[in-house]
Design an enzyme around this catalytic site. Structure first.
Site, short mmCIF file in Angstrom:
data_model
loop_
_atom_site.label_atom_id
_atom_site.label_comp_id
_atom_site.label_asym_id
_atom_site.label_seq_id
_atom_site.Cartn_x
_atom_site.Cartn_y
_atom_site.Cartn_z
N LYS A 178 33.99 25.78 43.97
CA LYS A 178 32.94 25.02 43.27
C LYS A 178 33.53 23.75 42.65
O LYS A 178 33.00 22.67 42.82
CB LYS A 178 32.31 25.91 42.19
CG LYS A 178 31.17 25.27 41.47
CD LYS A 178 30.52 26.25 40.51
CE LYS A 178 29.53 25.51 39.62
NZ LYS A 178 28.87 26.38 38.66
N GLU A 192 44.85 28.19 42.45
CA GLU A 192 45.15 29.10 43.56
C GLU A 192 44.59 28.54 44.87
O GLU A 192 45.28 28.50 45.90
CB GLU A 192 44.51 30.48 43.31
CG GLU A 192 45.09 31.26 42.15
CD GLU A 192 44.40 30.98 40.82
OE1 GLU A 192 43.82 29.87 40.66
OE2 GLU A 192 44.45 31.85 39.94
N GLY A 243 29.57 30.30 39.81
CA GLY A 243 30.51 30.74 40.84
C GLY A 243 30.27 32.17 41.29
O GLY A 243 30.22 32.48 42.49
N ARG A 244 30.08 33.08 40.33
CA ARG A 244 29.92 34.50 40.70
C ARG A 244 28.52 34.82 41.21
O ARG A 244 28.23 35.97 41.53
CB ARG A 244 30.33 35.40 39.53
CG ARG A 244 29.64 35.10 38.22
CD ARG A 244 30.31 35.79 37.05
NE ARG A 244 29.76 35.40 35.75
CZ ARG A 244 30.13 34.32 35.07
NH1 ARG A 244 31.05 33.52 35.57
NH2 ARG A 244 29.60 34.04 33.90
N GLU A 270 32.81 39.15 34.00
CA GLU A 270 32.92 37.73 33.66
C GLU A 270 31.63 37.25 32.99
O GLU A 270 31.62 36.29 32.22
CB GLU A 270 33.22 36.89 34.92
CG GLU A 270 33.80 35.53 34.61
CD GLU A 270 34.37 34.80 35.81
OE1 GLU A 270 35.60 34.69 35.94
OE2 GLU A 270 33.58 34.34 36.66
N HIS A 321 39.41 62.46 45.39
CA HIS A 321 40.77 63.01 45.44
C HIS A 321 41.72 62.18 44.58
O HIS A 321 42.93 62.23 44.78
CB HIS A 321 41.24 63.06 46.89
CG HIS A 321 40.36 63.95 47.72
ND1 HIS A 321 40.56 65.30 47.83
CD2 HIS A 321 39.22 63.67 48.39
CE1 HIS A 321 39.60 65.82 48.58
NE2 HIS A 321 38.76 64.85 48.93
N LYS A 337 44.84 29.83 31.99
CA LYS A 337 45.03 28.70 32.91
C LYS A 337 45.76 27.57 32.18
O LYS A 337 46.67 26.95 32.71
CB LYS A 337 43.68 28.13 33.37
CG LYS A 337 42.89 28.99 34.34
CD LYS A 337 41.68 28.19 34.81
CE LYS A 337 40.64 29.07 35.46
NZ LYS A 337 39.40 28.37 35.74
O1 F6P Z 1 38.51 31.21 36.69
C1 F6P Z 1 37.25 31.78 36.84
C2 F6P Z 1 36.43 31.01 37.83
O2 F6P Z 1 36.00 29.82 37.27
C3 F6P Z 1 35.27 31.83 38.33
O3 F6P Z 1 34.19 31.80 37.50
C4 F6P Z 1 35.04 31.22 39.67
O4 F6P Z 1 34.27 32.05 40.49
C5 F6P Z 1 36.45 31.06 40.14
O5 F6P Z 1 37.17 30.70 38.98
C6 F6P Z 1 36.67 30.07 41.23
O6 F6P Z 1 36.27 28.78 40.87
P1 F6P Z 1 36.07 27.66 41.96
O7 F6P Z 1 35.01 28.10 42.90
O8 F6P Z 1 35.69 26.43 41.19
O9 F6P Z 1 37.38 27.48 42.68
#
Ligand code: F6P
Length: 538
Positions: A201, A207, A262-263, A348, A379, A504
């Site tokens: 987003k 990452e 995002g979620r 979240e 199990h 972060k």
């Molecule tokens: O760090 C949390 C977050 O902002 C989530 O809410 C989101 O889904 C994820 O990181 C990834 O964010 P992006 O889509 O901006 O890379």
């Protein structure tokens, strides 16, 4: 705007507190008192059957929970969301993921949504039909979706849940900044036939950007060239500028908007990988299923509203009975990523401790969500669910018609699903244990207490006809609205996520220190860990 009602000041909250102290009914008692209980507490939405009857909720509790929802102005909150009010107040945004799937009714953003959906359709059709060729003229065989959080968990969960609908493309998901994952996924892939979807987003997530850069290097070092990047890299984002500076042209970018959290974004072009793998028509069915649940949620009275009922039962457990976690137990291998998807969606969203007036809350908010696909959990951790000191309300999910022909397996799976919910309800009394011992001529009465099950452990059963894209969309939207409802009752903001920022922020200076082999001023434990790391590092 969302209402700002502190739930603890309502009349129904006080009444629920009294009910929680006074009621000593077991769930079995509730069944015995009311032969109509199953009918009262079960509902069909399309071809999905929701049975809430095995929950520890009496008629009085149920009625008072509905009053609580009314006192917290839930109906107004639902309308505020659907009407596009700025209910994500701390980020000054509307929350309109429902518009992404509002296919049969025109909505404020219909034109935008349909234009982008059309782009997804054309692209996924081209990739699926082998018309989108790699730089050497070969068809795309593999897609690597690089994203994290909402840009990974939703697409990954849905794509795997719909495994039987896969067409020609094999999906891969890379989220972790630990390069081990990227390395393992790239291993064996042919750069000529691999397409990368960089899904973010913000297009700034550490990452994702690190993995995207490394994927680009892998491509360039293995026969690719800058001039043909556009055949192998596309982006899904709200940040066009950052996408362009990464080297992906706007033409190869799929958009979504800041009113999609995002979620809650799998329904947007973040679902591009889903559409490419299962085909656009199936992706559309997923949206239609979610839309069906949206209509149910918006239009049904609270007492017949399935996400509302699930949410209120959760509030009862969390705030009045002290059950602070919730297990998601799908009896279907295809749904094995559902619990981790819902962990983000729920934790979240509702893992907050400041209310909508900016005050610290004095009551519990979001539960801990966890789970595993059955029968594996049986199990592993079911021991605690059956006989532990903690009560864990569970959602058991079962698909009536599997995709495979192994009838024997499916009947065993079903019998386990049913047996577990029955065992959790009924338990096993001391006299039953004694009778069993007598019958088997076993002695050793000291074993009796260990073989007793108290029962009275709450479960909700969700029985789905078939795991189609439509039914899956409906199920996921059910959980989304349950989460929203709980956030309304708890008077918190469910659509921001400030709690992920601090880590972060601190990681940035630590990274520079690690790169420069220094260690700055940290707490003593962190400084020592950095030093030990540098000593260990060869
Ligand atoms: O760090 C949390 C977050 O902002 C989530 O809410 C989101 O889904 C994820 O990181 C990834 O964010 P992006 O889509 O901006 O890379």
């Amino acid at each position: 705007m969302l209402p700002k009602v502190n739930p603890t000041t309502t009349r129904s909250w006080a009444e629920l507190s009294i009910l929680s102290r006074e009621s000593n009914n077991t769930i079995q008692d509730l069944f015995q008192e009311d032969p109509e209980r199953v009918n009262k507490f079960s509902f069909d939405v399309n071809s999905t059957y929701f049975d809430f009857s095995k929950n520890n909720v009496s008629d009085d509790v149920s009625r008072t929970l509905i009053e609580l929802a009314n006192e917290c102005e839930l109906p107004r909150a639902i309308e505020a969301m659907f009407q596009g009010e700025e209910i994500n107040q701390t980020e000054k945004r509307a929350v309109l993921h429902t518009e992404l799937r509002s296919l049969s009714t025109k909505s404020a953003h219909s034109e935008l949504v349909l234009t982008e959906l059309d782009k997804v359709k054309k692209f996924s059709n081209q990739v699926g039909a082998g018309e989108w060729k790699g730089h050497s003229g070969k068809e795309i065989t593999d897609i690597v979706n690089i994203g994290i959080g909402g840009s990974d968990l939703g697409p990954k969960m849905i794509t795997h849940a719909l495994r039987p609908f896969w067409k020609s493309i094999k999906p891969h998901f890379v989220s972790n900044v630990d390069a081990q994952q990227l390395k393992e996924e790239l291993d064996g892939l042919n750069p000529e036939t691999t397409l990368f979807i960089i899904a973010s987003k913000t297009f700034s997530t550490q990452e994702t950007m690190t993995n995207a850069e490394s994927a680009k290097s892998w491509f360039l070092e293995n026969g690719g060239h800058e001039s043909v990047i556009s055949r192998h890299f596309v982006a899904v984002s709200t940040n066009e500028k950052a996408v362009n500076s990464f080297g992906i042209s706007s033409e190869n970018m799929f958009q979504f908007w800041d009113w999609v959290g995002g979620r809650y974004s799998l329904w947007s072009s973040i679902g591009l990988v889903i559409a490419c793998v299962i085909g656009y028509q199936n992706f559309e069915q997923l949206l239609l299923g979610a839309e069906e649940m949206d209509k149910h949620f918006r239009d049904s009275p609270l007492e017949k509203n399935v996400p509302v009922i699930a949410a209120l039962i959760g509030v009862w457990y969390n705030n009045f009975l002290g059950y602070d976690s919730h297990a998601i137990l799908p009896y279907d291998h295809r749904l094995r990523f559902l619990a981790s998807y819902l962990q983000q969606a729920d934790m979240e969203s509702n893992g907050k401790s400041v209310d909508r007036q900016g005050n610290s809350v004095s009551y519990q908010t979001g539960p801990i969500i966890w789970g595993e696909a059955g029968t594996n959990g049986q199990h592993a951790f079911y021991q605690l669910i059956h006989q532990g000191t903690k009560i864990v309300p569970c959602d058991f999910i079962m698909i009536a018609n599997p995709e495979h022909d192994y009838v024997d397996h499916h009947q065993k799976l079903l019998s386990n699903f049913l047996a577990q919910t029955e065992a959790l309800l009924k338990g096993k009394a001391k006299k039953e244990v004694m009778a069993e011992l007598k019958e088997s001529n076993s002695h050793g009465h000291d074993i009796i207490p260990y073989k007793v099950f108290d029962g009275n452990r709450p479960t909700t059963s969700i029985l789905i006809d078939e795991l189609t894209p439509f039914n899956l969309g409906l199920l996921v939207a059910f959980y989304e609205h349950k989460i929203f409802t709980q956030g309304v009752i708890w008077n918190i903001f469910s659509f921001d996520q400030w709690g992920v920022e601090l880590g972060k922020q601190l990681a940035k200076p630590i990274l520079s220190e690690i790169q420069e082999e220094k260690h700055g001023a940290h707490d003593l434990s962190t400084s020592q860990l950095m030093k030990r790391y540098q000593d260990m590092r060869r």
